[in-house]
Design a protein around this motif. Structure first.
Motif, PDB file in Angstrom:
ATOM      1  N   PRO A  33      19.774  15.735  -3.992  1.00 33.95           N
ATOM      2  CA  PRO A  33      19.850  14.513  -4.811  1.00 33.95           C
ATOM      3  C   PRO A  33      18.907  13.445  -4.258  1.00 33.95           C
ATOM      4  N   TRP A  34      18.155  12.822  -5.150  1.00 30.55           N
ATOM      5  CA  TRP A  34      17.214  11.751  -4.764  1.00 30.55           C
ATOM      6  C   TRP A  34      17.637  10.461  -5.447  1.00 30.55           C
ATOM      7  N   CYS A  35      17.683   9.394  -4.707  1.00 30.93           N
ATOM      8  CA  CYS A  35      18.035   8.091  -5.283  1.00 30.93           C
ATOM      9  C   CYS A  35      17.055   7.040  -4.778  1.00 30.93           C
ATOM     10  N   ILE A  36      16.435   6.327  -5.679  1.00 38.64           N
ATOM     11  CA  ILE A  36      15.494   5.249  -5.310  1.00 38.64           C
ATOM     12  C   ILE A  36      16.049   3.969  -5.915  1.00 38.64           C
ATOM     13  N   PRO A  78      13.122  17.164   3.069  1.00 35.64           N
ATOM     14  CA  PRO A  78      13.129  15.806   2.502  1.00 35.64           C
ATOM     15  C   PRO A  78      13.602  14.779   3.540  1.00 35.64           C
ATOM     16  N   GLN A  79      12.842  13.690   3.688  1.00 37.53           N
ATOM     17  CA  GLN A  79      13.171  12.699   4.735  1.00 37.53           C
ATOM     18  C   GLN A  79      14.235  11.750   4.197  1.00 37.53           C
ATOM     19  N   LEU A  80      15.452  12.256   4.135  1.00 43.09           N
ATOM     20  CA  LEU A  80      16.566  11.500   3.563  1.00 43.09           C
ATOM     21  C   LEU A  80      17.746  11.583   4.517  1.00 43.09           C
ATOM     22  N   VAL A 121       0.864  -1.185   0.000  1.00 41.74           N
ATOM     23  CA  VAL A 121       0.000   0.000   0.000  1.00 41.74           C
ATOM     24  C   VAL A 121       0.896   1.229   0.000  1.00 41.74           C
ATOM     25  N   GLY A 122       0.852   1.996  -1.089  1.00 40.48           N
ATOM     26  CA  GLY A 122       1.716   3.177  -1.233  1.00 40.48           C
ATOM     27  C   GLY A 122       2.792   2.906  -2.278  1.00 40.48           C
ATOM     28  N   GLY A 123       2.786   3.714  -3.331  1.00 38.58           N
ATOM     29  CA  GLY A 123       3.767   3.530  -4.405  1.00 38.58           C
ATOM     30  C   GLY A 123       4.799   4.636  -4.412  1.00 38.58           C
ATOM     31  N   GLY A 124       5.256   5.049  -3.222  1.00 40.32           N
ATOM     32  CA  GLY A 124       6.342   6.027  -3.118  1.00 40.32           C
ATOM     33  C   GLY A 124       7.683   5.297  -3.144  1.00 40.32           C
ATOM     34  N   ALA A 125       8.706   5.949  -2.589  1.00 47.09           N
ATOM     35  CA  ALA A 125      10.056   5.366  -2.628  1.00 47.09           C
ATOM     36  C   ALA A 125      10.102   4.018  -1.912  1.00 47.09           C
ATOM     37  N   ILE A 126       9.550   3.969  -0.703  1.00 42.29           N
ATOM     38  CA  ILE A 126       9.621   2.717   0.063  1.00 42.29           C
ATOM     39  C   ILE A 126       8.777   1.644  -0.608  1.00 42.29           C
ATOM     40  N   GLY A 127       7.555   2.008  -1.015  1.00 42.41           N
ATOM     41  CA  GLY A 127       6.669   1.037  -1.648  1.00 42.41           C
ATOM     42  C   GLY A 127       7.305   0.445  -2.896  1.00 42.41           C
ATOM     43  N   CYS A 128       7.909   1.289  -3.738  1.00 36.77           N
ATOM     44  CA  CYS A 128       8.490   0.781  -4.990  1.00 36.77           C
ATOM     45  C   CYS A 128       9.740  -0.057  -4.717  1.00 36.77           C
ATOM     46  N   GLU A 129      10.539   0.336  -3.735  1.00 40.56           N
ATOM     47  CA  GLU A 129      11.721  -0.482  -3.425  1.00 40.56           C
ATOM     48  C   GLU A 129      11.290  -1.862  -2.931  1.00 40.56           C
ATOM     49  N   PHE A 130      10.291  -1.899  -2.043  1.00 40.72           N
ATOM     50  CA  PHE A 130       9.848  -3.202  -1.519  1.00 40.72           C
ATOM     51  C   PHE A 130       9.162  -4.035  -2.595  1.00 40.72           C
ATOM     52  N   VAL A 150       3.076   4.191   3.451  1.00 38.57           N
ATOM     53  CA  VAL A 150       2.327   5.413   3.125  1.00 38.57           C
ATOM     54  C   VAL A 150       2.976   6.668   3.717  1.00 38.57           C
ATOM     55  N   GLY A 151       4.270   6.630   3.892  1.00 37.35           N
ATOM     56  CA  GLY A 151       4.969   7.802   4.408  1.00 37.35           C
ATOM     57  C   GLY A 151       5.417   7.606   5.849  1.00 37.35           C
ATOM     58  N   ARG A 152       6.138   8.590   6.361  1.00 44.27           N
ATOM     59  CA  ARG A 152       6.648   8.529   7.733  1.00 44.27           C
ATOM     60  C   ARG A 152       6.252   9.814   8.452  1.00 44.27           C
ATOM     61  N   LEU A 158      -0.734  -0.752  -4.510  1.00 39.65           N
ATOM     62  CA  LEU A 158      -1.984   0.023  -4.463  1.00 39.65           C
ATOM     63  C   LEU A 158      -1.642   1.466  -4.095  1.00 39.65           C
ATOM     64  N   GLU A 159      -1.800   2.372  -5.041  1.00 39.31           N
ATOM     65  CA  GLU A 159      -1.387   3.765  -4.831  1.00 39.31           C
ATOM     66  C   GLU A 159      -2.594   4.691  -4.988  1.00 39.31           C
ATOM     67  N   ALA A 160      -2.738   5.616  -4.038  1.00 41.62           N
ATOM     68  CA  ALA A 160      -3.896   6.509  -4.038  1.00 41.62           C
ATOM     69  C   ALA A 160      -3.827   7.573  -5.141  1.00 41.62           C
ATOM     70  N   LEU A 161      -2.625   7.997  -5.502  1.00 43.11           N
ATOM     71  CA  LEU A 161      -2.474   9.069  -6.494  1.00 43.11           C
ATOM     72  C   LEU A 161      -2.537   8.494  -7.917  1.00 43.11           C
TER      73      LEU A 161
HETATM   74  P1  NAI Z   1       6.191   8.603   0.289  1.00 44.71           P
HETATM   75  O1  NAI Z   1       5.522   9.801   0.810  1.00 44.71           O
HETATM   76  O2  NAI Z   1       7.343   8.730  -0.626  1.00 44.71           O
HETATM   77  O3  NAI Z   1       5.121   7.694  -0.482  1.00 44.71           O
HETATM   78  C1  NAI Z   1       3.943   7.256   0.130  1.00 44.71           C
HETATM   79  C2  NAI Z   1       2.950   6.945  -0.964  1.00 44.71           C
HETATM   80  O4  NAI Z   1       1.804   6.367  -0.366  1.00 44.71           O
HETATM   81  C3  NAI Z   1       2.487   8.188  -1.705  1.00 44.71           C
HETATM   82  O5  NAI Z   1       2.601   7.973  -3.081  1.00 44.71           O
HETATM   83  C4  NAI Z   1       1.040   8.329  -1.261  1.00 44.71           C
HETATM   84  O6  NAI Z   1       0.218   8.873  -2.256  1.00 44.71           O
HETATM   85  C5  NAI Z   1       0.657   6.896  -0.974  1.00 44.71           C
HETATM   86  N1  NAI Z   1      -0.449   6.747  -0.026  1.00 44.71           N
HETATM   87  C6  NAI Z   1      -0.652   7.429   1.119  1.00 44.71           C
HETATM   88  N2  NAI Z   1      -1.766   6.977   1.729  1.00 44.71           N
HETATM   89  C7  NAI Z   1      -2.257   5.982   0.945  1.00 44.71           C
HETATM   90  C8  NAI Z   1      -3.372   5.122   1.036  1.00 44.71           C
HETATM   91  N3  NAI Z   1      -4.223   5.186   2.071  1.00 44.71           N
HETATM   92  N4  NAI Z   1      -3.576   4.216   0.056  1.00 44.71           N
HETATM   93  C9  NAI Z   1      -2.734   4.133  -0.995  1.00 44.71           C
HETATM   94  N5  NAI Z   1      -1.665   4.931  -1.135  1.00 44.71           N
HETATM   95  C10 NAI Z   1      -1.419   5.838  -0.163  1.00 44.71           C
HETATM   96  O7  NAI Z   1       6.528   7.726   1.574  1.00 44.71           O
HETATM   97  P2  NAI Z   1       7.362   6.380   1.731  1.00 44.71           P
HETATM   98  O8  NAI Z   1       7.570   5.710   0.432  1.00 44.71           O
HETATM   99  O9  NAI Z   1       6.678   5.630   2.811  1.00 44.71           O
HETATM  100  O10 NAI Z   1       8.744   6.918   2.257  1.00 44.71           O
HETATM  101  C11 NAI Z   1       8.809   7.703   3.455  1.00 44.71           C
HETATM  102  C12 NAI Z   1       9.903   8.728   3.355  1.00 44.71           C
HETATM  103  O11 NAI Z   1      11.159   8.118   3.301  1.00 44.71           O
HETATM  104  C13 NAI Z   1       9.751   9.571   2.104  1.00 44.71           C
HETATM  105  O12 NAI Z   1      10.059  10.903   2.373  1.00 44.71           O
HETATM  106  C14 NAI Z   1      10.751   8.974   1.186  1.00 44.71           C
HETATM  107  O13 NAI Z   1      11.199   9.872   0.209  1.00 44.71           O
HETATM  108  C15 NAI Z   1      11.853   8.540   2.148  1.00 44.71           C
HETATM  109  N6  NAI Z   1      12.563   7.429   1.571  1.00 44.71           N
HETATM  110  C16 NAI Z   1      13.427   7.638   0.579  1.00 44.71           C
HETATM  111  C17 NAI Z   1      14.070   6.583  -0.005  1.00 44.71           C
HETATM  112  C18 NAI Z   1      14.999   6.832  -1.091  1.00 44.71           C
HETATM  113  O14 NAI Z   1      15.201   7.976  -1.441  1.00 44.71           O
HETATM  114  N7  NAI Z   1      15.571   5.786  -1.667  1.00 44.71           N
HETATM  115  C19 NAI Z   1      13.854   5.208   0.406  1.00 44.71           C
HETATM  116  C20 NAI Z   1      12.910   5.112   1.439  1.00 44.71           C
HETATM  117  C21 NAI Z   1      12.298   6.186   1.983  1.00 44.71           C
END
Ligand code: NAI
Length: 481
Positions: A359-362, A328-330, A192-201, A281-283, A215-218
């Motif tokens: 710089p962002w790296c996923i 940025p949570q990096l 649940v969540g297709g952000g950085a963590i979701g896509c890496e996992f 879904v974020g931190r 499953l991504e809300a956006l």
């Molecule tokens: P994120 O904010 O990057 O992504 C969370 C995703 O979950 C968003 O796309 C959001 O639209 C979606 N979402 C939220 N609520 C939802 C719901 N109820 N149903 C479906 N989708 C939902 O947060 P993420 O991936 O958890 O990462 C947390 C933080 O750690 C971020 O700031 C991220 O950039 C950082 N991080 C960076 C990494 C990297 O740069 N390699 C690796 C891991 C984390």
């Protein structure tokens, strides 16, 4: 000592006390100590924080196991007979732990060499330059001591956000905190969540054989990234059997009676049965039990500690850095903020951090890396731009690797003759782009122009040639593309 359940003692006095020993905290401590300050760190778990124990390092280590698995699966293409790979998950976890332990021991030694005092326990602000440190022993007896310092840096980090209807139990529903410790790899998972963590996992679990549904809300995964870059990842996921549903709300899940799995409801009446749900879904900032309110340290409506451009909080003598502030949570921004706070504490001139150049790296497969403006954000900022895109398909080294998915996109300010001027942003998806971002990051942040970079020689054959070629084509001339 008393017979009460709490022992109280007076602790040490330091120049700086850092509450939290993650990247923000330990960077402040190491940098501060190297600048001649007497620094203490208060840490309730282990130094290294989320990054080392439940974030960047374990995630990338497991992604590397997935990469080895992928490579061995295709060894035959290279004329190497390796047979069908199989996975020993406990060995994967063991290696991950060895990397963490080695890095933690290195960090602990470094703190020791710099004479940073590490206090075990939970730190909270006690007012007037003091920090209370409480530490419970195995019998539940709590010892509290009061430390004092001229400057305090709050670096307490963040914790995974959760969502209603998905109580984290560490088995059927996990966050990143639990996923690194699961005893068995699930055969299927909903992320649940297709952000950085979701896509890496999703990438890691999919490559190691699990059937993954994201499953991504956006409307898009990796919403903060360039569209073509995000689409490259999505296409690759699709080819590898990872299902991605965007624009969907998740409604809840119904565990099977024997709890061997659960059925997740999402979107318009859709369901998917999986062994495990990974919530990404974020931190949110970790601010509980820090005594912030009593000390007068303000937080914003989302709970982040309010800071100015010098990481100063609303209370004199208290700074805050890392995931607990709204940047940025990096790990690397936390490093930068930790060092900035130290320079400010020392009374040096401080340049605010320009977060727009971060710089962002996923580390999904394919990897994503970028710095600076997207076409959209450059337009929003009032720039007229030209862009150039080159694909790894045409790059010799990528063909040698057999990993040609992806692209490099360069966005530059448009000059009157239509060629590119200052480089505003570079966006990459593809093999090892996290290691190729360096020169692009420098170009953006050094405000280099297309002509300056195009005049430099790129080594051949390398994947970094693609960056050079992409920049060069914005001069109006090109070699291969
Ligand atoms: P994120 O904010 O990057 O992504 C969370 C995703 O979950 C968003 O796309 C959001 O639209 C979606 N979402 C939220 N609520 C939802 C719901 N109820 N149903 C479906 N989708 C939902 O947060 P993420 O991936 O958890 O990462 C947390 C933080 O750690 C971020 O700031 C991220 O950039 C950082 N991080 C960076 C990494 C990297 O740069 N390699 C690796 C891991 C984390």
């Amino acid at each position: 000592m008393t017979d009460a359940a709490t022992d109280v003692a007076v602790g040490g006095t330091h120049d700086v006390i850092v509450v939290g020993g993650g990247p923000g905290g330990y960077a402040a401590a190491l940098y501060g100590a190297s600048a001649g300050l007497d620094v203490a760190v208060v840490e309730k778990h282990k130094v290294g924080g989320t990054c080392l124990h439940a974030g960047c390092i374990p995630a990338k280590e497991l992604l590397e196991a997935a990469s080895v698995y992928r490579t061995v699966s295709r060894a035959g293409e290279f004329g190497v007979a390796a047979g069908e790979p199989s996975l020993d998950w406990s060995a994967v976890l063991r290696r991950k732990q060895q990397v963490i332990d080695k890095m933690m021991s290195g960090l602990s030694s470094l703190l020791g060499q710099r004479k940073v005092t590490v206090y075990a326990g939970s730190g909270s602000l006690g007012g007037s330059g003091t920090v209370e440190v409480s530490d419970a022993d195995e019998s539940g007896r709590t010892a509290t001591r009061t430390l004092s310092a001229g400057a305090i840096i709050v670096a307490s980090g963040s914790v995974p956000r959760t969502i209603a209807g998905f109580d984290v139990d560490g088995e059927l529903v996990v966050t990143s905190d639990e996923l690194f410790k699961i005893g068995r790899l699930p055969e299927s998972a909903a992320v649940v969540g297709g952000g950085a963590i979701g896509c890496e996992f999703a990438s890691m679990l999919g490559d190691l054989g699990a059937k993954v549904t994201v499953l991504e809300a956006l409307p898009s995964i990796l919403a903060g990234c360039d569209r073509e870059v995000a689409n490259t990842v999505r296409r690759s996921f699709r080819k590898r059997g990872i299902d991605v549903h965007t624009d969907v709300a998740v409604h809840g899940h119904q565990p099977l009676p024997d709890r061997s799995g659960t059925v997740v409801s999402f979107g318009d009446g859709k369901q998917v049965g999986v062994e495990m749900v990974v919530v990404a879904v974020g931190r949110r900032p970790r601010t509980e039990a820090l005594g912030l309110e009593d000390a007068g340290v303000e937080t914003d409506e989302r709970g982040f500690v309010t800071v100015d451009q010098r990481c100063r909080t609303t209370v004199a003598g208290v700074w805050a850095v890392g995931d607990v502030v709204n940047s940025p949570q990096l790990a690397h921004t936390a490093f930068a903020e930790g060092m900035l706070a130290v320079r400010d504490i020392k009374g040096e001139a401080v340049e605010p951090i320009d977060y727009s150049g971060t710089p962002w790296c996923i580390y999904s497969h394919p990897e994503v890396a970028f710095a600076g403006h997207t076409e959209q954000s450059a337009g929003d900022a009032g720039f007229e731009v030209v862009t150039s895109v080159h694909r790894f398909m045409a790059n010799g080294r990528a063909q040698i690797l057999g990993d040609t998915e992806g692209l490099v996109k360069v966005i530059a300010e448009k000059q009157p003759d239509g060629t590119g001027g200052r480089i505003l942003g570079v966006h990459m998806a593809g093999p090892w782009v996290t290691e190729q971002l360096g020169q692009a990051y420098l170009a953006v942040n050094w405000e280099a122009t297309v002509n300056e970079v195009a005049g430099l020689i790129q080594p051949h054959p390398t994947m970094s040639e693609l960056f050079g070629e992409t920049v060069m084509s914005l001069t109006g001339r090109s070699l291969h593309g």
